[in-house]
Design a protein around this motif. Structure first.
Motif, mmCIF file in Angstrom:
data_model
loop_
_atom_site.group_PDB
_atom_site.id
_atom_site.type_symbol
_atom_site.label_atom_id
_atom_site.label_comp_id
_atom_site.label_asym_id
_atom_site.label_seq_id
_atom_site.Cartn_x
_atom_site.Cartn_y
_atom_site.Cartn_z
ATOM 1 N N TYR A 143 0.925 -1.128 0.095
ATOM 2 C CA TYR A 143 0.133 -0.192 -0.012
ATOM 3 C C TYR A 143 0.805 1.214 -0.029
ATOM 4 C CZ TYR A 143 -3.681 3.202 1.147
ATOM 5 O OH TYR A 143 -4.979 3.980 1.082
ATOM 6 N N VAL A 144 0.649 1.987 -0.852
ATOM 7 C CA VAL A 144 1.619 3.391 -1.044
ATOM 8 C C VAL A 144 1.423 4.373 0.068
ATOM 9 C CG1 VAL A 144 2.011 5.356 -2.549
ATOM 10 C CG2 VAL A 144 1.894 3.021 -3.708
ATOM 11 N N ASP A 145 0.117 4.785 0.328
ATOM 12 C CA ASP A 145 0.036 5.872 1.301
ATOM 13 C C ASP A 145 0.202 5.605 2.601
ATOM 14 O OD1 ASP A 145 -1.406 7.311 -1.121
ATOM 15 O OD2 ASP A 145 -2.729 5.680 -0.747
ATOM 16 N N THR A 157 -2.620 2.256 -4.349
ATOM 17 C CA THR A 157 -2.715 3.613 -3.804
ATOM 18 C C THR A 157 -4.276 4.196 -3.917
ATOM 19 O OG1 THR A 157 -2.091 5.907 -3.693
ATOM 20 C CG2 THR A 157 -2.013 5.078 -6.021
ATOM 21 N N THR A 216 -4.636 7.202 -4.307
ATOM 22 C CA THR A 216 -4.372 8.492 -5.086
ATOM 23 C C THR A 216 -5.483 8.358 -6.314
ATOM 24 O OG1 THR A 216 -2.088 8.569 -4.437
ATOM 25 C CG2 THR A 216 -2.669 9.810 -6.406
ATOM 26 N N ARG A 227 2.728 10.414 -9.109
ATOM 27 C CA ARG A 227 2.876 9.538 -7.994
ATOM 28 C C ARG A 227 4.057 8.208 -8.221
ATOM 29 N NH1 ARG A 227 2.204 10.454 -2.477
ATOM 30 N NH2 ARG A 227 0.806 9.328 -1.619
ATOM 31 N N CYS A 258 -4.073 2.697 -9.150
ATOM 32 C CA CYS A 258 -4.601 4.016 -8.416
ATOM 33 C C CYS A 258 -6.176 3.606 -8.227
ATOM 34 C CB CYS A 258 -4.478 5.033 -9.480
ATOM 35 S SG CYS A 258 -2.869 5.497 -9.543
#
Length: 116
Positions: A25-27, A88, A90, A98, A115
């Motif tokens: 997971y990016v965030d 993400t 996003t 990103r 995304c």
């Protein structure tokens, strides 16, 4: 926690057939948004004046630093032959910025980047 994940990954029987994947997971997991939240106009969430647009502006800057432990896990997984997938929240319109931020932070390759 990251050390445990690295130790676990090292026990996996990786087939090296390209089908071994790890989802990140990016965030707030691969990239940290703490510098954004620390800005006086955001005040770690103490203000509520158009936070969404402010956050989108932050994403557009492409300055989120890597979460160092997760970057170490990512590098270990690549060495083991495991392909990363990044997810993400996003918006799609920020995909390119990103992904560029991910690369700048040290996450240079992946199998998929998904995304919202």
């Amino acid at each position: 926690m990251v050390d445990a994940a690295i130790e676990y990954a090292k026990t996996l029987n990786v087939s090296k057939d390209g089908k071994d994947l790890w989802v990140f997971y990016v965030d707030e997991a691969t990239l940290s948004n703490v510098p954004y939240y620390a800005r006086p106009m955001v005040g770690f969430g103490a203000t509520n004046a158009n936070i969404g647009k402010k956050f989108e502006s932050w994403i557009n800057e492409g300055k989120s630093p890597a979460v160092s432990g997760v970057l170490r896990l990512y590098q270990t997984l690549l060495d083991l032959g495991i392909k990363p997938i990044f997810i993400t929240d996003t918006k799609e319109e920020f995909r390119q910025v990103r992904m560029a931020n991910q690369k700048k932070a040290g996450y240079h390759s992946w199998f998929k980047f998904i995304c919202q």
